[in-house]
Write a protein that holds these residues in place. Sequence first.
Motif, PDB file in Angstrom:
ATOM      1  N   ILE A  33       0.842  -1.185   0.000  1.00 61.05           N
ATOM      2  CA  ILE A  33       0.000   0.000   0.000  1.00 61.05           C
ATOM      3  C   ILE A  33       0.884   1.245   0.000  1.00 61.05           C
ATOM      4  O   ILE A  33       2.091   1.161   0.187  1.00 61.05           O
ATOM      5  N   GLN A  34       0.262   2.398  -0.190  1.00 57.87           N
ATOM      6  CA  GLN A  34       1.021   3.640  -0.309  1.00 57.87           C
ATOM      7  C   GLN A  34       1.850   3.939   0.938  1.00 57.87           C
ATOM      8  O   GLN A  34       2.877   4.585   0.858  1.00 57.87           O
ATOM      9  N   ASP A  35       1.401   3.455   2.099  1.00 55.05           N
ATOM     10  CA  ASP A  35       2.142   3.679   3.348  1.00 55.05           C
ATOM     11  C   ASP A  35       3.347   2.765   3.490  1.00 55.05           C
ATOM     12  O   ASP A  35       4.077   2.840   4.457  1.00 55.05           O
ATOM     13  N   GLY A  36       3.535   1.849   2.507  1.00 51.60           N
ATOM     14  CA  GLY A  36       4.687   0.970   2.531  1.00 51.60           C
ATOM     15  C   GLY A  36       4.451  -0.401   3.140  1.00 51.60           C
ATOM     16  O   GLY A  36       5.351  -1.229   3.174  1.00 51.60           O
ATOM     17  N   TYR A  37       3.243  -0.647   3.652  1.00 58.12           N
ATOM     18  CA  TYR A  37       2.946  -1.956   4.224  1.00 58.12           C
ATOM     19  C   TYR A  37       2.742  -2.978   3.115  1.00 58.12           C
ATOM     20  O   TYR A  37       2.067  -2.722   2.128  1.00 58.12           O
ATOM     21  N   ASN A  38       3.320  -4.164   3.305  1.00 53.06           N
ATOM     22  CA  ASN A  38       3.198  -5.234   2.326  1.00 53.06           C
ATOM     23  C   ASN A  38       2.007  -6.106   2.694  1.00 53.06           C
ATOM     24  O   ASN A  38       1.969  -6.686   3.770  1.00 53.06           O
ATOM     25  N   LEU A  39       1.023  -6.204   1.789  1.00 53.85           N
ATOM     26  CA  LEU A  39      -0.165  -7.017   2.034  1.00 53.85           C
ATOM     27  C   LEU A  39      -0.005  -8.455   1.564  1.00 53.85           C
ATOM     28  O   LEU A  39      -0.805  -9.312   1.877  1.00 53.85           O
ATOM     29  N   LEU A  63       1.666  -5.125 -13.057  1.00 54.59           N
ATOM     30  CA  LEU A  63       0.378  -5.747 -12.737  1.00 54.59           C
ATOM     31  C   LEU A  63       0.103  -5.694 -11.235  1.00 54.59           C
ATOM     32  O   LEU A  63      -1.038  -5.461 -10.812  1.00 54.59           O
ATOM     33  N   ALA A  64       1.117  -5.887 -10.423  1.00 51.01           N
ATOM     34  CA  ALA A  64       0.949  -5.774  -8.967  1.00 51.01           C
ATOM     35  C   ALA A  64       0.519  -4.346  -8.605  1.00 51.01           C
ATOM     36  O   ALA A  64      -0.331  -4.161  -7.733  1.00 51.01           O
ATOM     37  N   GLY A  65       1.082  -3.362  -9.285  1.00 55.92           N
ATOM     38  CA  GLY A  65       0.676  -1.974  -9.059  1.00 55.92           C
ATOM     39  C   GLY A  65      -0.773  -1.732  -9.443  1.00 55.92           C
ATOM     40  O   GLY A  65      -1.506  -1.019  -8.741  1.00 55.92           O
ATOM     41  N   VAL A  66      -1.223  -2.341 -10.535  1.00 53.03           N
ATOM     42  CA  VAL A  66      -2.623  -2.217 -10.962  1.00 53.03           C
ATOM     43  C   VAL A  66      -3.545  -2.844  -9.913  1.00 53.03           C
ATOM     44  O   VAL A  66      -4.580  -2.273  -9.556  1.00 53.03           O
ATOM     45  N   GLU A  70      -6.372  -0.770  -7.681  1.00 54.86           N
ATOM     46  CA  GLU A  70      -7.772  -1.182  -7.621  1.00 54.86           C
ATOM     47  C   GLU A  70      -8.213  -1.433  -6.181  1.00 54.86           C
ATOM     48  O   GLU A  70      -9.300  -1.020  -5.773  1.00 54.86           O
ATOM     49  N   MET A  71      -7.374  -2.084  -5.404  1.00 59.35           N
ATOM     50  CA  MET A  71      -7.719  -2.344  -4.003  1.00 59.35           C
ATOM     51  C   MET A  71      -7.859  -1.034  -3.223  1.00 59.35           C
ATOM     52  O   MET A  71      -8.808  -0.863  -2.452  1.00 59.35           O
ATOM     53  N   GLU A  72      -6.932  -0.119  -3.429  1.00 61.16           N
ATOM     54  CA  GLU A  72      -6.996   1.156  -2.705  1.00 61.16           C
ATOM     55  C   GLU A  72      -8.193   1.983  -3.152  1.00 61.16           C
ATOM     56  O   GLU A  72      -8.832   2.648  -2.342  1.00 61.16           O
ATOM     57  N   ARG A  78     -15.391   2.508  -0.294  1.00 65.26           N
ATOM     58  CA  ARG A  78     -16.114   1.994   0.879  1.00 65.26           C
ATOM     59  C   ARG A  78     -16.089   2.999   2.024  1.00 65.26           C
ATOM     60  O   ARG A  78     -17.077   3.209   2.707  1.00 65.26           O
ATOM     61  N   LYS A  79     -14.931   3.613   2.239  1.00 65.50           N
ATOM     62  CA  LYS A  79     -14.810   4.592   3.315  1.00 65.50           C
ATOM     63  C   LYS A  79     -15.717   5.790   3.043  1.00 65.50           C
ATOM     64  O   LYS A  79     -16.425   6.249   3.936  1.00 65.50           O
ATOM     65  N   ALA A  80     -15.714   6.278   1.809  1.00 67.61           N
ATOM     66  CA  ALA A  80     -16.555   7.426   1.457  1.00 67.61           C
ATOM     67  C   ALA A  80     -18.033   7.078   1.598  1.00 67.61           C
ATOM     68  O   ALA A  80     -18.830   7.880   2.096  1.00 67.61           O
ATOM     69  N   SER A  81     -18.409   5.872   1.189  1.00 71.91           N
ATOM     70  CA  SER A  81     -19.799   5.433   1.305  1.00 71.91           C
ATOM     71  C   SER A  81     -20.221   5.353   2.764  1.00 71.91           C
ATOM     72  O   SER A  81     -21.319   5.779   3.133  1.00 71.91           O
ATOM     73  N   SER A  82     -19.355   4.822   3.607  1.00 71.53           N
ATOM     74  CA  SER A  82     -19.643   4.714   5.031  1.00 71.53           C
ATOM     75  C   SER A  82     -19.780   6.098   5.662  1.00 71.53           C
ATOM     76  O   SER A  82     -20.696   6.340   6.455  1.00 71.53           O
ATOM     77  N   GLU A  83     -18.882   6.998   5.300  1.00 72.15           N
ATOM     78  CA  GLU A  83     -18.946   8.361   5.830  1.00 72.15           C
ATOM     79  C   GLU A  83     -20.216   9.059   5.380  1.00 72.15           C
ATOM     80  O   GLU A  83     -20.847   9.788   6.162  1.00 72.15           O
ATOM     81  N   LEU A  84     -20.646   8.832   4.161  1.00 74.15           N
ATOM     82  CA  LEU A  84     -21.884   9.440   3.636  1.00 74.15           C
ATOM     83  C   LEU A  84     -23.093   8.898   4.392  1.00 74.15           C
ATOM     84  O   LEU A  84     -23.982   9.656   4.784  1.00 74.15           O
ATOM     85  N   ARG A  85     -23.134   7.590   4.631  1.00 71.30           N
ATOM     86  CA  ARG A  85     -24.257   6.995   5.395  1.00 71.30           C
ATOM     87  C   ARG A  85     -24.296   7.574   6.799  1.00 71.30           C
ATOM     88  O   ARG A  85     -25.379   7.910   7.304  1.00 71.30           O
TER      89      ARG A  85
END
Length: 90
Positions: A33-39, A63-66, A70-72, A78-85
Amino acid sequence: MVENAIEDPRTLANPLVCGEFGLRFYAAAPLCIQDGYNLGTLCIIDKNQRYINREQAEMLHVLAGVVMDEMELRLAARKASSELRNWMKN
């Protein structure tokens, strides 16, 4: 990258290599992820010995970057949807 797992000391004891599956080739690119954590990793495996060139290895990293983009994107949606609800409840 492991081009011939039955001859690579790093993989000899792996059940996928020495067991019934018979894994011979493995290549992976990290999913970070952008913070450097390996998933985890985006992996390519085969029961046949394979060789990949530099361009193909670079494509695996692209391809790993793609995948991570997509995951991010999905997590942000999801975060925006939750905040809107939550906002609509108040």
